[in-house]
Scaffold this active site. Structure first.
Site, short mmCIF file in Angstrom:
data_model
loop_
_atom_site.label_atom_id
_atom_site.label_comp_id
_atom_site.label_asym_id
_atom_site.label_seq_id
_atom_site.Cartn_x
_atom_site.Cartn_y
_atom_site.Cartn_z
N LYS A 207 0.86 -1.18 0.00
CA LYS A 207 0.00 0.00 0.00
C LYS A 207 0.90 1.23 0.00
O LYS A 207 1.71 1.42 0.90
CB LYS A 207 -0.88 -0.01 1.24
CG LYS A 207 -1.74 1.24 1.37
CD LYS A 207 -2.72 1.14 2.51
CE LYS A 207 -3.50 2.42 2.67
NZ LYS A 207 -4.44 2.36 3.77
N LYS A 260 -2.09 -1.54 -3.93
CA LYS A 260 -2.99 -0.38 -3.84
C LYS A 260 -2.19 0.91 -3.89
O LYS A 260 -1.20 1.00 -3.17
CB LYS A 260 -3.75 -0.47 -2.52
CG LYS A 260 -4.58 0.74 -2.18
CD LYS A 260 -5.14 0.62 -0.80
CE LYS A 260 -5.87 1.90 -0.48
NZ LYS A 260 -6.19 2.04 0.89
C1 PBG Z 1 -7.13 3.26 5.62
C2 PBG Z 1 -7.55 3.17 4.20
C3 PBG Z 1 -7.43 4.16 3.23
C4 PBG Z 1 -7.98 3.65 2.05
C5 PBG Z 1 -8.40 2.35 2.34
N1 PBG Z 1 -8.11 2.08 3.67
C6 PBG Z 1 -6.95 5.56 3.33
C7 PBG Z 1 -5.57 5.86 3.76
O1 PBG Z 1 -4.71 5.00 3.85
O2 PBG Z 1 -5.35 7.03 4.04
C8 PBG Z 1 -8.07 4.36 0.76
C9 PBG Z 1 -9.04 3.80 -0.23
C10 PBG Z 1 -9.40 4.74 -1.32
O3 PBG Z 1 -8.81 5.80 -1.53
O4 PBG Z 1 -10.35 4.40 -2.05
N2 PBG Z 1 -8.11 2.83 6.50
#
Ligand code: PBG
Length: 337
Positions: A207, A260
């Site tokens: 991520k 991601k």
């Molecule tokens: C954190 C989380 C995020 C997303 C999914 N889980 C945001 C982040 O890491 O700040 C982002 C998903 C998206 O942008 O569609 N709980």
């Protein structure tokens, strides 16, 4: 070898003409390598505390925050479209947030209640829950803070508690998205100890610290109040490191792995596909969604065509499953009428 047989060797033009198989739709369809299907989709849903809420998210046209009482209608539609799984995010009132995000593992918390409500309506729909504290902490960070730093090891126990409470409420899979080191192992141990040995973990393994999450942070009210997430999420410049992240998650017990965002990281998806045999998930995130929506609203692109092209590309790169806000639209476009 005679001259004439040499000419027939299928090596190049004019013997070879790739356009032969592109002549009409039937031939193109016959040789298509990648086909997306509604079976590939996981639909993210924002579940809000409160009642009678269906509130559109400004930067994500067509996506809403739903209170639990409003979920059954949505869920019935999602299931009737053939979408096999949903991914739940909790959105809570600021007054319910604290330093360590304790609302995250409240047995009567918003995600826990949503799981029960969905299971009552459609027991067969797969429920995946996002495990992370940023939606529940007063400062919007993914863990506890000391001296302005996000603590790693102290946060692991809390994530584990959150995951167990989701499993107890009936979640089919838990998906840690926090990017703390060691969280998959900590969650696996806690689930096993609590008797949830059969609850799989979908790890947000690679991520990235991405600018493409900002619409989500508006939706989930989870933007960090100071600093950013670069001390735990990955540097967008790194691909080899993503493979290390994935490998460690697998060793800690991940059942599915994720890359991601998706579109700016197709190379990472392709590399992960080559190296690992686990089911591979790609998250087509909020920022990717809003770019398409905004351009389409201006008449600058053909929304349906561009969306299908993007999702096909993500699958072609190697993803087995795609988490996408486009899922209901695409399900409608793909369904034979
Ligand atoms: C954190 C989380 C995020 C997303 C999914 N889980 C945001 C982040 O890491 O700040 C982002 C998903 C998206 O942008 O569609 N709980």
């Amino acid at each position: 070898m005679t001259d004439s047989s040499f000419r027939l060797l299928p090596s190049a033009f004019p013997t070879v003409r790739l356009r032969r198989l592109r002549q009409n739709a039937a031939l193109r369809s016959l040789v298509r390598e990648t086909e997306i299907s509604v079976q590939d989709f996981i639909y993210p849903i924002f579940v809000s505390s409160g009642r009678y809420i269906q509130q559109e998210i400004a930067a994500m046209p067509g996506q809403y925050r739903w209170s639990v009482d409003r979920l059954p209608g949505l869920i019935q539609e999602v299931a009737s479209l053939g979408i096999p799984a949903v991914l739940l995010f909790g959105v809570i009132d600021d007054s319910l947030k604290d330093e360590c995000g304790s609302a995250a593992w409240d047995e009567r918390g918003v995600v826990q209640e949503a799981i029960r409500a969905i299971k009552r309506v459609t027991p067969e729909l797969v429920i995946i829950t996002d495990v992370c504290l940023c939606e529940y902490t007063s400062h919007g960070h993914c863990g506890c803070i000391r001296d302005g730093k996000v603590l790693n090891d102290e946060t692991l126990d809390l994530l584990a508690q959150q995951a167990v409470s989701h499993a107890r409420a009936g979640a089919d899979l838990v998906a840690p998205s926090d990017m703390m080191d060691g969280r998959v192992g900590a969650i696996r141990r806690a689930l096993d100890q609590a008797g949830f040995t059969d609850t799989p973990i979908l790890a947000y393994s690679a991520k990235y610290a991405s600018g493409f999450y900002s619409p989500f942070r508006e939706a989930a009210a989870s933007a960090p109040q100071f600093g950013d997430r670069r001390s735990h999420q990955m540097d967008p410049a790194n691909a080899r490191e993503a493979l290390r992240e994935i490998e460690l998650d697998i060793r800690e017990g991940a059942d599915l792995i994720m890359v991601k965002p998706a579109l700016p990281y197709l190379d990472v998806i392709a590399k992960a596909r080559q190296r690992f045999d686990l089911p591979l998930v790609a998250y087509n995130v909020s920022g990717e969604y809003c770019l398409v929506k905004a351009a389409a609203a201006n008449g600058w692109i053909d929304e349906q065509r561009v969306t299908l092209e993007i999702l096909t590309a993500i699958k072609r790169a190697g993803a087995d499953l795609i988490i996408t806000y486009h899922a209901p639209d695409v399900a409608r476009w793909l369904s034979p009428r």
